[in-house]
Design a protein around this motif. Structure first.
Motif, short mmCIF file in Angstrom:
data_model
loop_
_atom_site.label_atom_id
_atom_site.label_comp_id
_atom_site.label_asym_id
_atom_site.label_seq_id
_atom_site.Cartn_x
_atom_site.Cartn_y
_atom_site.Cartn_z
N UNK A 29 125.60 20.59 83.86
CA UNK A 29 125.17 19.18 83.84
C UNK A 29 126.35 18.25 83.56
N UNK A 30 127.29 18.19 84.49
CA UNK A 30 128.50 17.38 84.30
C UNK A 30 128.23 15.88 84.32
N UNK A 31 127.05 15.47 84.80
CA UNK A 31 126.68 14.05 84.82
C UNK A 31 125.87 13.64 83.61
N UNK A 32 125.68 14.57 82.66
CA UNK A 32 124.89 14.28 81.47
C UNK A 32 123.40 14.40 81.73
N UNK A 33 122.63 14.35 80.65
CA UNK A 33 121.18 14.46 80.75
C UNK A 33 120.52 13.48 79.79
N UNK A 34 119.32 13.09 80.15
CA UNK A 34 118.40 12.40 79.24
C UNK A 34 117.14 13.23 79.22
N UNK A 35 116.59 13.46 78.03
CA UNK A 35 115.38 14.27 77.90
C UNK A 35 114.32 13.47 77.17
N UNK A 36 113.09 13.55 77.67
CA UNK A 36 111.96 12.87 77.07
C UNK A 36 110.83 13.89 76.88
N UNK A 37 110.17 13.83 75.74
CA UNK A 37 109.02 14.68 75.45
C UNK A 37 107.85 13.78 75.13
N UNK A 38 106.70 14.05 75.75
CA UNK A 38 105.54 13.19 75.49
C UNK A 38 104.25 13.90 75.81
N UNK A 39 103.19 13.43 75.16
CA UNK A 39 101.83 13.86 75.44
C UNK A 39 101.30 12.96 76.54
N UNK A 40 100.50 13.49 77.43
CA UNK A 40 99.93 12.65 78.48
C UNK A 40 98.45 12.97 78.65
N UNK A 41 97.75 12.01 79.21
CA UNK A 41 96.34 12.20 79.51
C UNK A 41 96.00 11.43 80.76
N UNK A 42 95.06 11.95 81.49
CA UNK A 42 94.62 11.28 82.71
C UNK A 42 93.74 10.09 82.35
#
Length: 102
Positions: free
Chosen positions: A88-101
């Protein structure tokens, strides 16, 4: 349902990123315990205004946020997280979340 979204920035070498990601990283990541579904973007990632700095988006689905935390504390999760540094030479952003329909 909960998700981990990983946004990979534009790498130094896109072709090498894609080769490594699909041949090496995906098989490692698919071993993460509790992973229910693994999706990746295809084609350019754009904004409504045009190009973005994101090369690829991966969305990993789990039962809940606690499952994500447990998964990445496992040996398989730690191996997948450590492997990101390999390509990942361009870097990363990570997000964690709960979702619901809705």
């Amino acid at each position: 349902m909960a998700s981990l979204v990983v946004m990979y920035g534009t790498p130094v070498d896109s072709a090498e990123f894609d080769r490594y990601y699909f041949e090496t990283h995906v098989p490692i990541a698919k071993k993460i315990p509790g992973l229910r579904k693994y999706e990746v973007s295809r084609g350019p990632v754009v904004t409504p205004a045009g190009p973005s700095k994101v090369h690829l988006i991966a969305t990993l689905h789990f039962d809940d946020v606690a499952s994500i935390q447990k998964a990445f504390a496992s040996a398989e999760g730690e191996a997948a997280a450590a492997d990101v540094q390999s390509f990942a030479t361009g870097g990363t952003d990570m997000l964690i979340f709960h979702s619901e329909e809705v």
